[in-house]
Design a protein around this motif. Structure first.
Motif, short mmCIF file in Angstrom:
data_model
loop_
_atom_site.label_atom_id
_atom_site.label_comp_id
_atom_site.label_asym_id
_atom_site.label_seq_id
_atom_site.Cartn_x
_atom_site.Cartn_y
_atom_site.Cartn_z
N UNK A 8 0.81 -1.23 0.00
CA UNK A 8 0.00 0.00 0.00
C UNK A 8 0.84 1.27 0.00
N UNK A 9 1.40 1.56 -1.15
CA UNK A 9 2.14 2.79 -1.42
C UNK A 9 1.38 3.55 -2.51
N UNK A 10 1.76 4.78 -2.83
CA UNK A 10 1.05 5.48 -3.92
C UNK A 10 0.98 4.68 -5.21
N UNK A 173 -2.19 12.35 -1.88
CA UNK A 173 -2.69 11.96 -0.56
C UNK A 173 -1.73 12.37 0.57
N UNK A 174 -0.42 12.13 0.44
CA UNK A 174 0.48 12.52 1.54
C UNK A 174 0.98 13.96 1.42
N UNK A 176 0.61 16.60 3.17
CA UNK A 176 1.15 17.22 4.38
C UNK A 176 2.59 16.78 4.62
N UNK A 177 2.88 15.50 4.40
CA UNK A 177 4.25 15.03 4.55
C UNK A 177 5.17 15.65 3.51
N UNK A 178 4.60 16.04 2.38
CA UNK A 178 5.37 16.70 1.33
C UNK A 178 5.52 18.20 1.58
N UNK A 179 4.98 18.66 2.71
CA UNK A 179 5.01 20.07 3.10
C UNK A 179 4.26 20.95 2.08
N UNK A 180 3.10 20.45 1.66
CA UNK A 180 2.26 21.19 0.73
C UNK A 180 0.91 21.47 1.38
N UNK A 181 0.38 22.65 1.13
CA UNK A 181 -0.91 23.09 1.68
C UNK A 181 -1.92 23.14 0.54
#
Length: 236
Positions: A8-10, A173-174, A176-181
Motif C-alpha cells: 500500500x504505497x502510492x 494523498x500525503x 502534508x508530509x510533502x510540506x504542501x498546503x
C-alpha cells in the motif's frame, strides 16, 4: 483473474483504484518492501526492476479465448494495459487519448519521482540536508501548481475521469508530509476531494489495510538498508 503483487504505497494504490472502479476480479499478493520481498527470485521474474506493483493476468484475452498469462510491471504500463483490456478510463478518440496519456506520463516521470525524493529527504534521510529538502519540496510545489492550473477549467485531468487521475491522486494523498498546503491550490483541492469520495477509491484504500492493517510503522535500520541501500548486486 489478475494477481496483483502489491504494497500500500502510492504506486500500489493506483492499481487497486482502477480494479475497484472496473470490478475486474483480482487477488492481492503482498510484497513487503521493508523486508525485501521485492528481491525474491519469483518476484523478479515478473518485475525485473524489483519494484511493485506488478500484475499477472491469467486471462489476457478473456475467459472465452484463454491464452498464456501476461505479466506487466511499472504502474503506468499496468494502467495502460488494464485500460486497453477493459476499454475503460482511456479514451478511444486520438486527441482525448493523447491527452490522458501525456498526463499519465507527467505523473510517472515527474510528480511521482519528485514527490518520492521529497519523502526521502524530508522523512527518511538520516541527515537533514537543507539543499536537498528545499530542492524537492520546491519542485513538488511547482508540480502541484501545474496540476492546479490544469484543473482550473475541467473536472478531471484529461476531461473525463481516467487513468491520468488514478495515477496522480495517490501522490497527492500525503501532501502534508510533502510540506504542501492544498488551500494554496483550490482547483487541485476540489479535484482531490472529488476522487477521495469515490466509492472505488474508498474500497481501494481499505484493501491496503488488509495487507498492512496497522499502517506504516517507524522505519527500522534493517528496513532502511533494504529500501535505500540497493545496488546491482540485489538483482543479479
Amino acid at each position: 483473474m489478475i494477481d496483483l503483487h502489491y504494497w500500500p504505497t502510492p504506486n500500489g494504490h493506483k492499481i487497486t483504484m482502477f480494479l475497484e472502479e472496473t470490478g475486474v476480479p483480482y487477488r492481492l499478493i503482498g510484497v513487503n518492501i521493508g523486508t525485501g520481498d521485492q528481491f525474491k527470485p519469483e518476484f523478479l521474474k515478473i518485475a525485473p526492476n524489483n519494484r511493485m506493483p506488478a500484475i499477472v493476468d491469467h486471462e489476457p484475452a478473456g475467459p472465452a479465448r484463454g491464452g498464456a498469462p501476461v505479466s506487466v510491471f511499472e504502474s503506468g504500463a499496468i494502467l495502460v494495459y488494464l485500460a486497453e483490456k477493459t476499454g475503460r478510463f482511456l479514451p478511444a478518440d486520438v486527441r482525448a487519448r493523447v491527452d490522458a496519456l501525456q498526463w499519465l506520463f507527467w505523473q510517472v516521470g515527474g510528480l511521482g519521482p519528485m514527490a518520492g525524493q521529497n519523502h526521502h529527504f524530508v522523512q527518511y534521510a538520516p541527515e537533514k540536508l537543507k539543499y536537498a529538502m528545499d530542492r524537492y519540496v520546491n519542485e513538488t510545489n511547482r508540480l502541484y501548481g501545474v496540476l492546479n492550473k490544469r484543473l482550473a477549467d475541467r473536472e478531471f485531468v484529461a476531461g473525463d475521469y481516467s487513468i491520468a487521475d488514478m495515477a496522480s491522486y495517490p501522490w497527492i494523498v500525503p501532501h502534508e508530509k510533502q510540506q504542501q498546503n492544498l488551500d494554496e491550490f483550490p482547483h487541485l483541492k476540489r479535484w482531490f476531494h472529488a476522487i477521495k469520495q469515490r466509492p472505488a477509491t474508498v474500497r481501494a484504500y481499505e484493501k491496503g489495510k488488509s495487507v498492512r492493517p496497522d499502517g506504516p510503522p517507524a522505519m527500522s535500520e534493517a528496513e532502511r538498508k533494504v529500501l535505500f541501500g540497493q545496488t546491482a548486486a540485489n538483482v543479479k
